[in-house]
Scaffold this motif. Structure first.
Motif, PDB file in Angstrom:
ATOM      1  N   SER A   1     -15.782   6.842  13.824  1.00 11.21           N
ATOM      2  CA  SER A   1     -17.090   7.432  13.544  1.00 11.21           C
ATOM      3  C   SER A   1     -17.343   8.587  14.512  1.00 11.21           C
ATOM      4  O   SER A   1     -16.739   8.675  15.583  1.00 11.21           O
TER       5      SER A   1
ATOM      6  N   THR B   1      -0.598   6.527   4.784  1.00 15.37           N
ATOM      7  CA  THR B   1      -1.344   6.238   3.562  1.00 15.37           C
ATOM      8  C   THR B   1      -1.935   4.824   3.524  1.00 15.37           C
ATOM      9  O   THR B   1      -3.037   4.642   2.990  1.00 15.37           O
TER      10      THR B   1
ATOM     11  N   SER C   1      -5.009   0.009  12.573  1.00 13.13           N
ATOM     12  CA  SER C   1      -6.314   0.138  11.930  1.00 13.13           C
ATOM     13  C   SER C   1      -7.183  -1.031  12.373  1.00 13.13           C
ATOM     14  O   SER C   1      -6.873  -2.189  12.081  1.00 13.13           O
TER      15      SER C   1
ATOM     16  N   ALA D   1      -5.367   5.139   4.761  1.00 15.01           N
ATOM     17  CA  ALA D   1      -6.184   6.241   4.243  1.00 15.01           C
ATOM     18  C   ALA D   1      -7.076   5.711   3.126  1.00 15.01           C
ATOM     19  O   ALA D   1      -6.873   5.993   1.943  1.00 15.01           O
ATOM     20  N   ASP D   2      -8.059   4.911   3.513  1.00 15.39           N
ATOM     21  CA  ASP D   2      -8.906   4.229   2.535  1.00 15.39           C
ATOM     22  C   ASP D   2     -10.302   4.828   2.432  1.00 15.39           C
ATOM     23  O   ASP D   2     -11.178   4.274   1.764  1.00 15.39           O
ATOM     24  N   GLY D   3     -10.541   5.950   3.113  1.00 16.62           N
ATOM     25  CA  GLY D   3     -11.841   6.593   3.042  1.00 16.62           C
ATOM     26  C   GLY D   3     -12.894   5.986   3.947  1.00 16.62           C
ATOM     27  O   GLY D   3     -14.026   6.478   3.986  1.00 16.62           O
ATOM     28  N   ALA D   4     -12.545   4.933   4.673  1.00 13.84           N
ATOM     29  CA  ALA D   4     -13.503   4.292   5.575  1.00 13.84           C
ATOM     30  C   ALA D   4     -13.511   5.011   6.923  1.00 13.84           C
ATOM     31  O   ALA D   4     -12.692   5.899   7.178  1.00 13.84           O
ATOM     32  N   GLU D   5     -14.441   4.616   7.788  1.00 17.92           N
ATOM     33  CA  GLU D   5     -14.505   5.186   9.130  1.00 17.92           C
ATOM     34  C   GLU D   5     -13.975   4.225  10.182  1.00 17.92           C
ATOM     35  O   GLU D   5     -14.080   4.501  11.374  1.00 17.92           O
TER      36      GLU D   5
ATOM     37  N   ARG E   1       0.805  -1.224   0.000  1.00 21.05           N
ATOM     38  CA  ARG E   1       0.000   0.000   0.000  1.00 21.05           C
ATOM     39  C   ARG E   1       0.836   1.271   0.000  1.00 21.05           C
ATOM     40  O   ARG E   1       0.289   2.372   0.100  1.00 21.05           O
TER      41      ARG E   1
ATOM     42  N   ARG F   1      -8.849   8.450  13.758  1.00 23.10           N
ATOM     43  CA  ARG F   1     -10.055   8.351  12.934  1.00 23.10           C
ATOM     44  C   ARG F   1     -11.040   7.392  13.580  1.00 23.10           C
ATOM     45  O   ARG F   1     -10.656   6.346  14.100  1.00 23.10           O
TER      46      ARG F   1
END
Length: 216
Positions: A159, A83, A130, A86-90, A24, A157
């Motif tokens: 919700s 990075t 993560s 940094a997958d756009g998920a919560e 990644r 990060r």
């Protein structure tokens, strides 16, 4: 990593990317296998000499690959910026700082009780985590950090509901929290500056302009 950083080669950075993580960074240049990365900086002849010293020191550790130029810059930039997660998920992401010699023990213990991906920077002293599920597992994680020598865990990060319910920053010991509260009360008696952001329980204040004939 400890062997390299303890040598005269003067590596300036060290990171470890387990399987599932290495691919990644730097647009997949490292492939999918786990990779331990050492950064060597300086004048050209010095860099060449120190890389050769590392080859001699680590020759039996496994295959060695030299990466330079823009690929090297992209790789270390992706590690710095987290990075891989940094997958756009919560799904919750934690930034953990603790003793390098204990970090991998803490991660192994955490994996026995929760599904989590991890990679290491700062020779293992900085761990990015993560969580694979929505639960940040804050109590479990911070308990394990205390068990393995102490440190700090920051929830980077999650919700909105979890960020509202959990201390984002590492909770301070009671005596330090009391001291911080007294200092904040001295410098911000009306609790105007970032109420509740750095520590839970701080109140809020509303600024209003008094109208003629009224007082506040």
């Amino acid at each position: 990593m400890a062997l390299a950083l303890g040598s005269s080669a003067e590596a300036s950075s060290a990171a470890h990317l387990p399987e599932r993580i290495a691919s990644r960074v730097a647009t997949g240049h490292l492939g999918s296998d786990a990779a331990t990365l050492l950064r060597v900086e300086g004048f050209g002849p010095s860099v060449v000499y120190r890389i050769e010293a590392l080859r001699n020191l680590l020759g039996k550790a496994g295959p060695l690959q030299e990466i330079d130029g823009e690929t090297s810059k992209a790789m270390w930039r992706d590690i710095r910026d987290c990075t891989p997660f940094a997958d756009g998920a919560e799904r919750p992401v934690w930034r953990v700082s603790m003793a390098p010699s204990q970090a991998h023990h803490m991660v192994m213990a955490l994996r026995m009780q929760a599904a989590v991906d991890a990679f290491y920077d700062w020779q293992g002293g900085l761990v990015w985590l993560s969580m694979r599920e929505d639960d940040p597992e804050a109590g479990l994680l911070r308990g394990l950090i205390r068990k393995y020598g102490g440190g700090h865990a920051t929830l980077v990060r999650a919700s909105a509901s979890h960020r509202a319910a959990l201390p984002v920053f590492e909770p301070q010991p009671q005596h330090l929290a009391a001291l911080s509260a007294r200092l904040k009360a001295e410098f911000d008696p009306k609790q105007i500056l970032n109420p509740g952001r750095m520590a839970p329980g701080a109140g809020s204040a509303t600024l209003a302009r008094p109208t003629e004939g009224s007082a506040s």
